[in-house]
Design a protein around this motif. Structure first.
Motif, mmCIF file in Angstrom:
data_model
loop_
_atom_site.group_PDB
_atom_site.id
_atom_site.type_symbol
_atom_site.label_atom_id
_atom_site.label_comp_id
_atom_site.label_asym_id
_atom_site.label_seq_id
_atom_site.Cartn_x
_atom_site.Cartn_y
_atom_site.Cartn_z
ATOM 1 N N ASP A 188 -0.161 9.041 3.459
ATOM 2 C CA ASP A 188 -0.110 9.112 1.998
ATOM 3 C C ASP A 188 -0.288 9.771 0.892
ATOM 4 N N SER A 212 -4.878 10.191 0.659
ATOM 5 C CA SER A 212 -5.619 8.845 1.253
ATOM 6 C C SER A 212 -5.690 9.240 2.803
ATOM 7 N N CYS A 214 -6.568 8.011 6.565
ATOM 8 C CA CYS A 214 -5.519 7.413 5.799
ATOM 9 C C CYS A 214 -4.676 7.036 6.110
ATOM 10 N N ALA A 215 -3.530 6.188 5.475
ATOM 11 C CA ALA A 215 -2.531 5.452 5.266
ATOM 12 C C ALA A 215 -1.002 6.414 5.366
ATOM 13 N N HIS A 274 0.130 1.828 5.704
ATOM 14 C CA HIS A 274 -0.328 1.331 7.165
ATOM 15 C C HIS A 274 -1.762 2.334 7.311
ATOM 16 N N PRO A 275 -2.507 1.478 7.294
ATOM 17 C CA PRO A 275 -4.229 2.675 7.901
ATOM 18 C C PRO A 275 -3.895 3.096 9.053
ATOM 19 N N THR A 276 -4.433 4.378 8.829
ATOM 20 C CA THR A 276 -4.829 5.153 11.392
ATOM 21 C C THR A 276 -5.334 6.174 10.825
ATOM 22 N N GLN A 283 5.385 6.131 10.411
ATOM 23 C CA GLN A 283 5.216 4.474 9.905
ATOM 24 C C GLN A 283 5.388 3.594 10.787
#
Length: 602
Positions: A97, A100, A144-145, A149-151, A302
């Motif tokens: 994103d 992010s 990041c996202a 969704h965060p990762t 994603q």
């Protein structure tokens, strides 16, 4: 290994003709000193050609020349969608994103404990790579996202010394794994590497020990690990972490393996197939789960990150059991005919109607990808599930799916996905529909028995709910492999048997003509199995059978799965395993004839 960068070519000089005395002094003077304007025009022409050449590149797949400035934002060929190389920064921009990504440990650098020199000293080569890429080493990692969704993400840059793994790359992978564990988010790693970094010697080799330990920690803590392979991935990176992610995705056009093609050909003196180590080769031989185009990578990641990170829904009240009005076939042989009916809905129908947003996982990571057995991750309403089932194809007798008869690699694929579901805390649904496991010589060579036994032993102690449903034929050991769970359901016109009626007749009577008689004696109908306590519930079908109204059959199956999963999800892990063990060890009754209370006619 990494390819050495060739030294810069020396600039050519204008040839002199001073020794050509036959033209006379005047002619020599005129030619030895070109006009300054001519020199300027010549230099401008060279610069213009260089600028044009740097903007154009020939696609290695379709051979079309394209202006790099006119390429799409994902740097792919506009004709054949071939993926050109991306830097680590470009890859991150493409996948995450906007704004992010927050990098961690950007300034880490390795020393030179070996004082290594090839054509140039290692520090000088390292300095040149820093100037070329703007990075301090080949790996970039941070938080990041993707799709909100965060990762935690780590990306290797092939332009930094071939993306080779040295001390810094190994350390960053370990730190990225620990950060993902700490934050309870998935780890996503995008690899492009020529292997271990020669200039760091055994220090580089032992980074494989470090990264393998990090993968073990991810598994121990049930932290999802998504591995993306981009062209190329070889050597130390491949043997330590990139090939053993929970889900392994290969970008289309990727080459990956233990050693490169040229090294193998020179070593063994043999010509390799044209598609050797390509993404299609990796998928066909079961080494990766998914091959995706560059444009498919972001939505795929994603979906997987959302799936992996999502907590299971709290158990709901479920649905009341559907009243079962017996309309069972009059005979066992009629039940067999209905279970084999060519219009009977099979797994592909239920996958598309009962479940949604399914991501199919391929391969056993060892031998191949069995088309007779499907493994997938997806959703049943708002509940995450792992789906495992037999695939019979159109009409139920499709040779492309080996008539629904799995081979050893199919059962090893099922076992792998069962273990993945356990790590991610996902309930499992199995759909059984097979005449039996494939009995050919190749299956025996690859140890069919051990593959089925390992699947059963794995399912017996998985700490997540398992609901099994017989939707067609449940044949012998091939069907048994997917029958071990907390609940065993069977559709009204399905069958489950130790052997096919034809096989039993051939063994006992020497002819298949007695198959109807054996079908009756095997008590393989749903009603018979339920009466004997061998199945837990009969799932009703529309009048006349599921083939008369596949949509209604799917709705009835979906309601049964909702209810059964809700029941099993209410149990904590200890109670789940205790009840499963009690259920599985209770089948059949034995009498000790040495006890006086035992009936003598038992």
């Amino acid at each position: 290994m990494t390819e050495d960068t060739p030294p810069d070519e020396e600039r050519g000089t204008e040839p002199t003709r001073a020794g050509n005395e036959q033209h006379g002094p005047a002619r020599l003077s005129a030619r030895s000193e070109p006009q300054p304007a001519h020199r300027r025009r010549q230099a401008e022409t060279v610069q213009s050609i260089s600028r044009i050449a740097s903007r154009w590149r020939q696609c290695p797949r379709c051979s079309v020349w394209a202006d790099t400035a006119s390429r799409s934002s994902d740097n792919t060929c506009g004709i054949c969608a071939h993926s050109f190389p991306l830097s680590a920064r470009q890859r991150i921009t493409l996948l995450v994103d906007h704004d992010s990504f927050h990098e961690h440990d950007a300034m880490l650098e390795a020393g030179d404990p070996l004082c290594f020199t090839d054509r140039v000293p290692y520090p000088e080569r390292h300095r040149a790579a820093r100037q070329k890429t703007g990075l301090h080493d080949a790996a970039v990692y941070g938080t990041c996202a993707i799709g909100g969704h965060p990762t935690v993400m780590m990306v290797l840059d092939f332009d930094f010394m071939g993306g080779t793994m040295g001390v810094v790359v190994g350390e960053k992978f370990l730190r990225a794994a620990r950060l993902a564990i700490e934050r309870a988010v998935p780890l996503t790693v995008v690899s492009a590497s020529g292997g271990g970094r020669i200039q760091e010697g055994t220090f580089a080799l032992f980074q494989g020990l470090k990264t393998a330990t990090a993968v073990a920690l991810l598994r121990e803590t049930s932290t999802p690990f998504l591995s993306v392979l981009t062209d190329p991935v070889f050597g130390g990176v491949a043997v330590s972490y990139s090939s053993i992610g929970d889900v392994v995705i290969a970008e289309q056009g990727t080459r990956a393996g233990f050693a490169g093609r040229k090294v193998i050909e020179r070593t063994i003196g043999a010509k390799l197939p044209a598609d050797f180590q390509t993404s299609d080769f990796l998928l066909r031989h079961g080494h990766v789960d998914i091959v995706a185009t560059r444009r498919q990578l972001r939505p795929l990641l994603q979906n997987l990150i959302a799936f992996a990170a999502r907590s299971a829904l709290p158990p709901g009240p479920g649905e009341p059991p559907h009243p079962h009005v017996s309309a069972a076939p009059a005979s066992g042989w009629q039940a067999v005919a209905l279970a084999r009916h060519r219009q009977r809905p099979r797994l592909d129908h239920y996958r598309d109607t009962v479940f949604h947003d399914m991501v199919t996982l391929h391969g056993d990571r060892s031998e191949g990808d069995d088309p007779a057995l499907l493994t997938a991750l997806g959703w049943l309403d708002q509940r995450r599930v792992a789906l495992i089932g037999h695939v019979r194809g159109p009409g139920g007798f499709d040779p492309a799916h080996n008539w629904g008869m799995p081979s050893p690699c199919g059962y090893r694929k099922a076992t792998r996905v069962m273990r993945l579901a356990a790590r991610w805390g996902i309930p499992i649904v199995t759909l059984i529909d097979t005449p039996g496991a494939y009995p050919g010589p190749r299956a025996e060579e690859n140890n069919q028995c051990a593959a089925i036994a390992e699947t059963l032993a794995t399912a017996a102690r998985l700490p997540v709910p398992i609901v099994c449903v017989v939707i067609g034929e449940g044949g012998s050991g091939g069907g048994l492999a997917l029958c071990l769970g907390d609940r065993l359901l069977i559709q009204e016109n399905a069958t489950l048997s130790v052997i096919s009626p034809e096989g039993g007749a051939a063994l006992l009577f020497g002819t298949t003509a007695q198959a109807p008689h054996i079908a009756a004696r095997l008590r393989l109908r749903a009603d018979d199995l339920h009466r004997h306590g061998l199945v837990d519930e009969i799932v009703a079908e529309p009048d006349g059978g599921a083939h008369w109204d596949p949509a209604a059959a799917a709705a009835l199956l979906k309601a049964a799965l909702r209810r059964t999963l809700a029941e099993t999800e209410r149990l904590d892990t200890a109670n789940l395993l205790t009840q499963r063990e009690k259920r599985l060890t209770s089948f059949g009754t034995v009498w000790d004839l040495g006890e006086e209370t035992a009936p003598r006619d038992a």
